[in-house]
Design a protein around this motif. Structure first.
Motif, short mmCIF file in Angstrom:
data_model
loop_
_atom_site.label_atom_id
_atom_site.label_comp_id
_atom_site.label_asym_id
_atom_site.label_seq_id
_atom_site.Cartn_x
_atom_site.Cartn_y
_atom_site.Cartn_z
N MET A 1 40.49 39.00 38.41
CA MET A 1 41.64 39.81 37.99
C MET A 1 42.37 39.17 36.82
O MET A 1 42.75 39.84 35.86
CB MET A 1 42.60 40.02 39.17
CG MET A 1 42.03 40.88 40.30
SD MET A 1 43.15 41.01 41.72
CE MET A 1 44.44 42.06 41.03
N ALA A 2 42.56 37.85 36.89
CA ALA A 2 43.26 37.15 35.81
C ALA A 2 42.44 37.16 34.52
O ALA A 2 43.00 37.17 33.42
CB ALA A 2 43.55 35.71 36.23
N ILE B 1 49.27 46.15 42.40
CA ILE B 1 48.41 45.04 41.95
C ILE B 1 48.84 43.74 42.61
O ILE B 1 48.00 42.91 42.98
CB ILE B 1 48.45 44.92 40.41
CG1 ILE B 1 47.80 46.14 39.76
CG2 ILE B 1 47.75 43.65 39.95
CD1 ILE B 1 46.33 46.31 40.06
N ASP B 2 50.14 43.55 42.79
CA ASP B 2 50.63 42.33 43.43
C ASP B 2 50.15 42.25 44.88
O ASP B 2 49.70 41.19 45.34
CB ASP B 2 52.16 42.29 43.38
CG ASP B 2 52.71 40.93 43.75
OD1 ASP B 2 52.16 39.92 43.29
OD2 ASP B 2 53.69 40.87 44.51
N SER C 1 55.32 40.02 39.60
CA SER C 1 53.98 39.91 40.17
C SER C 1 53.47 38.48 40.16
O SER C 1 53.63 37.74 39.18
CB SER C 1 53.01 40.81 39.39
OG SER C 1 51.69 40.60 39.82
N LEU D 1 50.41 37.55 40.01
CA LEU D 1 49.37 37.42 38.99
C LEU D 1 49.98 37.14 37.62
O LEU D 1 49.45 36.32 36.86
CB LEU D 1 48.53 38.71 38.95
CG LEU D 1 47.45 38.80 37.87
CD1 LEU D 1 46.48 37.64 37.95
CD2 LEU D 1 46.71 40.12 37.96
N GLN E 1 38.04 36.46 43.55
CA GLN E 1 38.50 37.77 43.11
C GLN E 1 39.78 37.66 42.29
O GLN E 1 39.99 38.43 41.33
CB GLN E 1 38.72 38.67 44.33
CG GLN E 1 37.44 39.06 45.04
CD GLN E 1 37.67 39.64 46.42
OE1 GLN E 1 38.71 39.39 47.05
NE2 GLN E 1 36.71 40.40 46.92
N ARG E 2 40.64 36.72 42.62
CA ARG E 2 41.86 36.51 41.84
C ARG E 2 41.52 36.04 40.43
O ARG E 2 42.16 36.44 39.45
CB ARG E 2 42.76 35.49 42.53
CG ARG E 2 43.38 35.99 43.83
CD ARG E 2 44.30 34.95 44.44
NE ARG E 2 44.89 35.44 45.67
CZ ARG E 2 45.83 34.79 46.36
NH1 ARG E 2 46.28 33.62 45.92
NH2 ARG E 2 46.32 35.31 47.46
N VAL F 1 43.73 46.36 35.34
CA VAL F 1 44.75 45.48 35.91
C VAL F 1 45.93 45.31 34.95
O VAL F 1 47.10 45.45 35.35
CB VAL F 1 44.15 44.10 36.27
CG1 VAL F 1 45.26 43.11 36.61
CG2 VAL F 1 43.19 44.24 37.44
N CYS G 1 43.24 39.28 47.94
CA CYS G 1 41.96 38.87 47.37
C CYS G 1 41.64 37.41 47.66
O CYS G 1 42.53 36.59 47.90
CB CYS G 1 41.97 39.09 45.86
SG CYS G 1 41.93 40.82 45.38
N TYR H 1 46.44 41.51 44.85
CA TYR H 1 46.20 40.11 44.47
C TYR H 1 46.34 39.18 45.67
O TYR H 1 45.54 38.26 45.86
CB TYR H 1 47.19 39.71 43.37
CG TYR H 1 47.01 38.31 42.83
CD1 TYR H 1 46.03 38.03 41.91
CD2 TYR H 1 47.86 37.28 43.24
CE1 TYR H 1 45.87 36.75 41.38
CE2 TYR H 1 47.72 36.00 42.73
CZ TYR H 1 46.72 35.74 41.80
OH TYR H 1 46.56 34.46 41.30
N HIS H 2 47.32 39.45 46.53
CA HIS H 2 47.53 38.59 47.69
C HIS H 2 46.44 38.77 48.75
O HIS H 2 46.22 37.88 49.56
CB HIS H 2 48.90 38.88 48.32
CG HIS H 2 50.03 38.29 47.54
ND1 HIS H 2 50.82 39.03 46.70
CD2 HIS H 2 50.51 37.02 47.46
CE1 HIS H 2 51.73 38.25 46.14
NE2 HIS H 2 51.56 37.04 46.58
#
Length: 535
Positions: free
Chosen positions: A164-165, A149-150, A220, A222, A160-161, A136, A156, A153-154
């Motif tokens: 990723m973070a 990835i953006d 992004s 995220l 799940q977010r 990521v 997820c 992310y939306h």
């Protein structure tokens, strides 16, 4: 040239483009399009991923996704899976990945307008999450990969977010929580961490973010989330260093999301006077757009309240507001910026969530007072700083600004941009539309009240402009369209209670009983209540 450069691919691409021209034509029937898609896929079998990376042929594959059947889409997805990460970083291939992700149902749930957009749904998202796991952060450093990835992310879920973070937090996360089961929010993780682990996690976040910020890839969602988490939990030195990096044009990329706007507010507060000037200059040309955005207006409110250089703010912010009064006054969010200037002490115009966003935490305040930023700030140093602040005289406590808000608002209203006089004239010229607007009516009411009784505009606006405004309101008191309008009569009832001039205008009317049973009845009741109070 193209034929010599790609002798094995050129004949195939040339043939596919001929089919594509017919496929995208509106004159081609649905049945013919399905057959063409099948023909294209048969000819490009095993080479879809390769074709997706080329300028011309990537459009052919995208059209196959658009016009093909469910089976066609599934076939394309299966061929692309092994090359997903490479495609996401391709100049042309990433558009195809974004297209397939947009067709996924997971995390969305929105019904597509066209049923043909179905098919292949949910097939790529689980695979994509696994494919990008551990990648990521590198993807966010790539211009094309960051867009993929953006979108991912939306789509997820909240869980799940968080996962990723967590890739920004470093290897210490594995010691603090179960990545599959536990809450992975940074605040929860840091609460479990020792001072050494806490410093390591925050340093790791800053090191991962730095290349992304240096490249300016801050669009992004995220990235906005991680920046906000860093600014909320880092030591003052790290906060100030991050603020120095973001103070400027990069900040405008943050204001479009809730997390980004919250981070932008912290950046404005944590910056020194020089950094805040860079931020204000960077807003040139974007003030009206920022003022009318759901999240962006909060950043503008912060700038108005925190930046002491009112001359610079007037040249940049007030000047653009004065030239965009119609767009700002009639906007749900833009009105809050003008109301802040007209009535700085009235917090009821600012929603509680925005008020909370505008209150920086203690670490951000300390960061704004630091002379030299330092990444080596640890929690131990932070505790010493807290003890020093508590034990020393209160005068040494760091503050965000020196000028009172009311003083700054007056200077901005009557600076070189002449925002206040222009606003009064605008209200007089557009009084009917403003009265009947749910948003502009509040601005009009505050302008009228501010022009009298020691208000922020009292005695500083030309009497002719004030007389024109009151004359326009007097004419509207006999206008049927205004007296039958809910918002118009609501604004008039407020004005009757708060403005002596408007109350006198209503007192001149011969008969208010005819208003009974209409929206204008609330104006008559407001007049009666104030009349009783005068006795």
């Amino acid at each position: 040239f193209k034929q010599r450069r790609r002798p094995d691919t050129y004949p195939l691409v040339k043939t596919l483009l001929q089919h594509w021209e017919k496929l995208r034509s509106s004159k081609t029937s649905t049945e013919e399009k399905t057959d063409l898609v099948q023909l294209i896929l048969d000819r490009s079998k095993g080479r879809v991923a390769e074709l997706s990376k080329m300028h011309s042929s990537s459009r052919v594959v995208q059209s196959c996704l658009k016009f093909g059947s469910t089976q066609h889409r599934d076939q394309i997805v299966e061929e692309l899976k092994p090359e997903l990460v490479a495609l996401a970083q391709s100049q042309y291939g990433h558009f195809l990945v974004k297209k397939i992700l947009s067709m996924s149902e997971e995390g969305g749930g929105k019904k597509k307008k066209n049923h043909s957009e179905g098919g292949g749904k949910g097939l790529l998202l689980p695979f994509a999450l696994n494919a990008f796991r551990g990648k990521v952060v590198p993807m966010l450093r790539h211009p094309c990969g960051a867009q993929v990835i953006d979108d991912l992310y939306h789509l997820c879920s909240s869980r799940q977010r968080q996962q990723m973070a967590a890739e920004f937090y470093g290897p210490e996360v594995a010691l603090l929580a179960n990545l599959a089961m536990d809450d992975l929010s940074l605040e929860t993780l840091l609460a479990k961490a020792t001072p050494a682990q806490r410093a390591a996690v925050l340093t790791h976040i800053f090191m991962k973010l730095s290349p992304i910020l240096d490249k300016g890839l801050v669009d992004s969602h995220l990235v906005h989330f991680v920046i906000r988490e860093l600014l909320r939990n880092a030591a003052p030195g790290a906060i100030q260093e991050a603020a120095q990096t973001l103070a400027g044009p990069h900040l405008l990329h943050l204001v479009h999301t809730s997390e980004g706007a919250s981070a932008a507010v912290d950046v404005v507060c944590a910056s020194n006077a020089k950094g805040r000037k860079k931020i204000v200059r960077a807003m040139k040309g974007s003030v009206a757009k920022c003022a009318t955005e759901e999240h962006g207006h909060a950043v503008l409110l912060c700038v108005l309240g925190v930046v002491d250089d009112t001359v610079l703010v007037d040249k940049t912010v007030s000047k653009e507001l004065a030239s965009s009064l119609k767009d700002v006054c009639f906007d749900k969010y833009g009105k809050r910026v003008l109301l802040r200037l007209l009535a700085p002490s009235k917090l009821e115009y600012i929603p509680p969530n925005v008020q909370e966003m505008l209150k920086p935490n203690e670490r951000v305040v300390k960061a704004s007072a630091l002379k030299l930023p330092s990444l080596e700030d640890s929690d131990d140093e932070e505790e010493v700083l807290e003890e020093d602040v508590v034990s020393d005289d209160e005068k040494k406590k760091p503050v965000l600004f020196k000028k009172p808000l009311e003083v700054k608002c007056r200077e901005l209203l009557f600076g070189a941009s002449l925002l206040a006089p222009n606003l009064v004239r605008f209200c007089a010229a557009h009084s009917r539309e403003m009265l009947c607007s749910p948003h502009a009516s509040q601005v009009l009411a505050e302008v009228v009240v501010a022009c009298e009784g020691g208000g922020v505009l009292d005695g500083k606006v030309e009497q002719k402009d004030v007389a024109d405004l009151l004359g326009a309101l007097e004419n509207l008191l006999s206008s049927k369209s205004v007296l039958e309008d809910f918002y118009g009569t609501r604004a008039l009832s407020v004005l009757v209670q708060r403005s002596e001039s408007v109350w006198q205008l209503v007192a001149k009317l011969p008969d208010l009983t005819s208003w009974k049973g209409t929206h204008a009845e609330k104006v008559a009741k407001a007049f009666a209540r104030r009349q009783e109070g005068k006795k």
